[in-house]
Design a protein around this motif. Structure first.
Motif, PDB file in Angstrom:
ATOM      1  N   ALA A 104       0.732  -1.161  -0.040  1.00  0.00           N
ATOM      2  CA  ALA A 104      -0.005   0.031  -0.045  1.00  0.00           C
ATOM      3  C   ALA A 104       0.904   1.313   0.182  1.00  0.00           C
ATOM      4  O   ALA A 104       0.518   2.307  -0.582  1.00  0.00           O
ATOM      5  N   ALA A 105       1.906   1.193   0.573  1.00  0.00           N
ATOM      6  CA  ALA A 105       2.877   2.389   0.755  1.00  0.00           C
ATOM      7  C   ALA A 105       3.454   2.586  -0.753  1.00  0.00           C
ATOM      8  O   ALA A 105       3.667   3.696  -1.187  1.00  0.00           O
ATOM      9  N   GLY A 106       3.731   1.421  -1.475  1.00  0.00           N
ATOM     10  CA  GLY A 106       4.339   1.484  -2.874  1.00  0.00           C
ATOM     11  C   GLY A 106       3.277   2.176  -3.725  1.00  0.00           C
ATOM     12  O   GLY A 106       3.677   2.719  -4.479  1.00  0.00           O
ATOM     13  N   LEU A 107       2.036   1.533  -3.444  1.00  0.00           N
ATOM     14  CA  LEU A 107       1.155   2.328  -4.247  1.00  0.00           C
ATOM     15  C   LEU A 107       0.779   3.667  -4.060  1.00  0.00           C
ATOM     16  O   LEU A 107       0.579   4.533  -4.998  1.00  0.00           O
ATOM     17  N   LEU A 108       0.888   4.122  -2.745  1.00  0.00           N
ATOM     18  CA  LEU A 108       0.794   5.490  -2.430  1.00  0.00           C
ATOM     19  C   LEU A 108       1.857   6.314  -3.089  1.00  0.00           C
ATOM     20  O   LEU A 108       1.528   7.412  -3.669  1.00  0.00           O
ATOM     21  N   LEU A 109       2.987   5.794  -3.022  1.00  0.00           N
ATOM     22  CA  LEU A 109       4.324   6.579  -3.460  1.00  0.00           C
ATOM     23  C   LEU A 109       4.242   6.568  -5.005  1.00  0.00           C
ATOM     24  O   LEU A 109       4.387   7.614  -5.731  1.00  0.00           O
ATOM     25  N   SER A 110       3.591   5.564  -5.740  1.00  0.00           N
ATOM     26  CA  SER A 110       3.329   5.264  -7.002  1.00  0.00           C
ATOM     27  C   SER A 110       2.304   6.675  -7.716  1.00  0.00           C
ATOM     28  O   SER A 110       2.741   7.239  -8.652  1.00  0.00           O
ATOM     29  N   GLY A 111       1.180   6.444  -6.609  1.00  0.00           N
ATOM     30  CA  GLY A 111       0.372   7.767  -6.793  1.00  0.00           C
ATOM     31  C   GLY A 111       0.894   8.939  -7.093  1.00  0.00           C
ATOM     32  O   GLY A 111       0.455   9.979  -7.758  1.00  0.00           O
ATOM     33  N   SER A 112       1.829   9.191  -6.049  1.00  0.00           N
ATOM     34  CA  SER A 112       2.277  10.509  -5.740  1.00  0.00           C
ATOM     35  C   SER A 112       3.368  10.831  -6.983  1.00  0.00           C
ATOM     36  O   SER A 112       3.508  12.044  -7.382  1.00  0.00           O
TER      37      SER A 112
END
Length: 112
Positions: free
Chosen positions: A70-78
């Motif tokens: 989820a942190a990776g997805l959040l970073l990808s979205g950012s």
């Protein structure tokens, strides 16, 4: 688009390689929770002495695999938002330069 996929790929690699190796090194006990018949989420727990001696590592390993992804997805979205905003700002700047270059110039006024 590689900038968007890279954080998720890194999160998957961390979950598959780095976290199990670290947990084994510090003597962690793997816990798994099956979320559906196809997937599970896992984390490690450590004894009190190990947690006190290595709070950052054991805290990181105590996070669930899903939280890391989820942190990776959040970073990808950012990253995706940053790329989009950067492109919009660059396009606005290009249009402004194009308008300035097409504008008639008064020979008596110095242009910037």
């Amino acid at each position: 688009m590689a900038g968007v996929a890279a954080p998720v790929a890194l999160a998957v690699a961390v979950n598959a390689l780095a976290r199990p190796a670290l947990a084994e090194r510090y003597g962690g006990l793997r816990h798994q929770h099956f979320t559906t018949f196809r997937s599970s989420d896992g984390w490690w727990e450590f004894d009190a002495a190990t947690s006190a001696a290595h709070p950052i590592i054991t805290g990181f390993l105590g996070l669930s695999d899903g939280a890391i992804v989820a942190a990776g997805l959040l970073l990808s979205g950012s990253v995706l938002i940053a790329i989009t905003l950067w492109g919009a700002v660059a396009a606005t700047a290009r249009r402004a330069r194009a308008r300035r270059s097409r504008a008639p110039r008064d020979p008596g006024v110095l242009s910037p």
